[in-house]
Scaffold this active site. Structure first.
Site, PDB file in Angstrom:
ATOM      1  N   GLU A  87      -3.078  21.867  76.619  1.00 35.00           N
ATOM      2  CA  GLU A  87      -4.223  22.714  76.281  1.00 35.00           C
ATOM      3  C   GLU A  87      -5.514  21.937  76.519  1.00 35.00           C
ATOM      4  O   GLU A  87      -5.941  21.165  75.646  1.00 35.00           O
ATOM      5  CB  GLU A  87      -4.156  23.126  74.806  1.00 35.00           C
ATOM      6  CG  GLU A  87      -2.932  23.925  74.453  1.00 35.00           C
ATOM      7  CD  GLU A  87      -3.205  24.830  73.269  1.00 35.00           C
ATOM      8  OE1 GLU A  87      -3.066  26.043  73.434  1.00 35.00           O
ATOM      9  OE2 GLU A  87      -3.589  24.323  72.194  1.00 35.00           O
ATOM     10  N   HIS A 130      -2.572  20.227  67.461  1.00 34.57           N
ATOM     11  CA  HIS A 130      -3.524  21.147  68.085  1.00 34.57           C
ATOM     12  C   HIS A 130      -4.921  20.509  68.080  1.00 34.57           C
ATOM     13  O   HIS A 130      -5.293  19.833  67.125  1.00 34.57           O
ATOM     14  CB  HIS A 130      -3.547  22.482  67.340  1.00 34.57           C
ATOM     15  CG  HIS A 130      -4.322  23.526  68.085  1.00 34.57           C
ATOM     16  ND1 HIS A 130      -5.688  23.579  68.069  1.00 34.57           N
ATOM     17  CD2 HIS A 130      -3.908  24.519  68.915  1.00 34.57           C
ATOM     18  CE1 HIS A 130      -6.089  24.578  68.848  1.00 34.57           C
ATOM     19  NE2 HIS A 130      -5.021  25.165  69.368  1.00 34.57           N
ATOM     20  N   GLY A 133      -3.906  31.848  71.873  1.00 34.41           N
ATOM     21  CA  GLY A 133      -4.683  32.003  70.643  1.00 34.41           C
ATOM     22  C   GLY A 133      -5.175  33.430  70.494  1.00 34.41           C
ATOM     23  O   GLY A 133      -4.442  34.331  70.075  1.00 34.41           O
ATOM     24  N   GLY A 134      -6.421  33.658  70.883  1.00 33.19           N
ATOM     25  CA  GLY A 134      -7.081  34.953  70.676  1.00 33.19           C
ATOM     26  C   GLY A 134      -6.264  36.156  71.119  1.00 33.19           C
ATOM     27  O   GLY A 134      -6.196  37.168  70.409  1.00 33.19           O
ATOM     28  N   ASN A 171      -0.651  31.678  68.465  1.00 26.30           N
ATOM     29  CA  ASN A 171      -1.215  30.906  67.367  1.00 26.30           C
ATOM     30  C   ASN A 171      -2.364  31.720  66.784  1.00 26.30           C
ATOM     31  O   ASN A 171      -3.409  31.852  67.412  1.00 26.30           O
ATOM     32  CB  ASN A 171      -1.710  29.562  67.932  1.00 26.30           C
ATOM     33  CG  ASN A 171      -2.502  28.753  66.931  1.00 26.30           C
ATOM     34  OD1 ASN A 171      -2.539  29.072  65.740  1.00 26.30           O
ATOM     35  ND2 ASN A 171      -3.148  27.698  67.418  1.00 26.30           N
ATOM     36  N   GLY A 217     -10.432  29.088  73.736  1.00 25.57           N
ATOM     37  CA  GLY A 217     -11.385  30.036  73.154  1.00 25.57           C
ATOM     38  C   GLY A 217     -12.664  30.220  73.954  1.00 25.57           C
ATOM     39  O   GLY A 217     -13.631  30.790  73.464  1.00 25.57           O
ATOM     40  N   LYS A 229      -4.157  31.002  64.288  1.00 24.18           N
ATOM     41  CA  LYS A 229      -5.200  30.161  63.694  1.00 24.18           C
ATOM     42  C   LYS A 229      -5.572  30.717  62.305  1.00 24.18           C
ATOM     43  O   LYS A 229      -4.691  31.227  61.616  1.00 24.18           O
ATOM     44  CB  LYS A 229      -6.394  30.055  64.637  1.00 24.18           C
ATOM     45  CG  LYS A 229      -5.939  29.628  66.044  1.00 24.18           C
ATOM     46  CD  LYS A 229      -7.050  29.293  66.982  1.00 24.18           C
ATOM     47  CE  LYS A 229      -6.473  28.874  68.328  1.00 24.18           C
ATOM     48  NZ  LYS A 229      -7.502  28.461  69.282  1.00 24.18           N
ATOM     49  N   SER A 288      -7.263  30.057  76.709  1.00 24.52           N
ATOM     50  CA  SER A 288      -7.778  31.298  77.307  1.00 24.52           C
ATOM     51  C   SER A 288      -6.754  32.035  78.170  1.00 24.52           C
ATOM     52  O   SER A 288      -7.108  32.633  79.188  1.00 24.52           O
ATOM     53  CB  SER A 288      -9.056  31.015  78.102  1.00 24.52           C
ATOM     54  OG  SER A 288     -10.078  30.554  77.239  1.00 24.52           O
ATOM     55  N   GLU A 339      -7.731  21.621  67.479  1.00 24.92           N
ATOM     56  CA  GLU A 339      -8.581  21.965  66.327  1.00 24.92           C
ATOM     57  C   GLU A 339      -8.206  21.117  65.104  1.00 24.92           C
ATOM     58  O   GLU A 339      -9.056  20.808  64.277  1.00 24.92           O
ATOM     59  CB  GLU A 339      -8.487  23.477  66.040  1.00 24.92           C
ATOM     60  CG  GLU A 339      -9.258  24.258  67.103  1.00 24.92           C
ATOM     61  CD  GLU A 339      -8.733  25.648  67.392  1.00 24.92           C
ATOM     62  OE1 GLU A 339      -7.968  26.202  66.596  1.00 24.92           O
ATOM     63  OE2 GLU A 339      -9.109  26.182  68.464  1.00 24.92           O
TER      64      GLU A 339
END
Ligand code: PGA
Length: 247
Positions: free
Chosen positions: A165, A95, A231-232, A11, A171, A13, A210, A97
């Site tokens: 999640e 999600h 994610g990251g 993802n 994150g 983002k 993470s 967020e």
């Protein structure tokens, strides 16, 4: 036990511009007989271009969110049909967020999941507890509540994936213990079976929060973990491919 082919989904983002498509190239080229299904959900502006760049590879491209309606006066929104029209194969809904930044509640998430199905997309439905809920010992109750409120009728493994999640792990570099991850996943699976019957056992449950090359080797082999939502670490092809290799 049903055979659940893992899925590793990235993802991006609100990250990525045209120059980032070289990462899509590198991920696609790196997927030779992958041990799992693999997807990247770039920002909406890059979906069509990413589909084009990934077209001769096993990499699937998807959206990060969709509106519940097929079309209409909804400035700034994107329908599931538009994602499918751009060549997307999946969509993330619920999600944390989106839940936090846009106040999305379970009923809306459910409508978005139904919209994804209507457009023929695989839906990744995200659930997870906040730090406060975890501290209060409410994790499993929160997962039950979110599943009860956001899981549409008629779920099956061909069109639904759940992503667990924990909000506090997204994150932050923090992750639950392996025992806590396994407990949450086994619980989610039990709820899926209780809700949709034996088909529920075949629905994949991804872990997200993470996930990195350094911890994927520990998390992905857990018995009820069927892949990861990343994610990251999905922004760099080398990191993402290392996670895929761990699946
Ligand atoms: P992270 O994000 O891997 O950067 O923690 C996960 C997610 O939000 O899906």
């Amino acid at each position: 036990m049903p055979d659940r082919r893992p899925l590793v989904a990235g993802n991006w983002k609100m990250n990525g511009v045209a120059a980032s498509l070289t990462e899509i190239d590198a991920i696609g080229d790196g997927l030779i007989d992958p041990p799992c299904d693999v997807a990247i959900c770039p920002p909406a502006t890059l979906i069509a271009a990413a589909v084009e760049r990934a077209k001769n590879t096993p990499l699937m491209i998807g959206g990060q969110d969709c509106h519940m309606a097929e079309k209409g006066a909804h400035t700034g929104d994107l329908s599931a049909e538009m994602i499918a029209d751009a060549g997307g194969k999946l969509v993330i809904v619920g999600h944390s967020e989106r839940r936090t930044d846009h106040g999305e509640a379970d009923a809306l998430v459910r409508a978005k999941a139904e919209a994804g199905w209507r457009a023929g997309l695989l839906v990744i439905l995200c659930i997870g507890e906040t730090e406060a809920e975890r501290r209060a010992g409410d994790t499993l109750a929160v997962l039950d509540r979110q599943l009860a409120g956001s899981l549409p009728d008629g779920a099956d493994a061909h069109r639904l994936v759940i992503a667990y999640e924990p909000v506090w792990a997204i994150g932050t570099g923090l992750t639950p213990s392996n025992d806590d991850i396994q407990t949450a996943h086994a619980h989610i699976r039990q709820r899926l079976v209780a809700t949709v019957g034996n088909n529920g056992a075949a629905i994949r449950v991804l872990y997200g929060g993470s996930v990195k090359p350094g911890n994927a080797d520990e998390i992905l082999p857990l018995p009820d973990v069927d892949g990861a939502l990343v994610g990251g670490a999905s922004l760099k092809a080398a990191d993402f491919l290392a996670i895929v290799a761990a699946a």
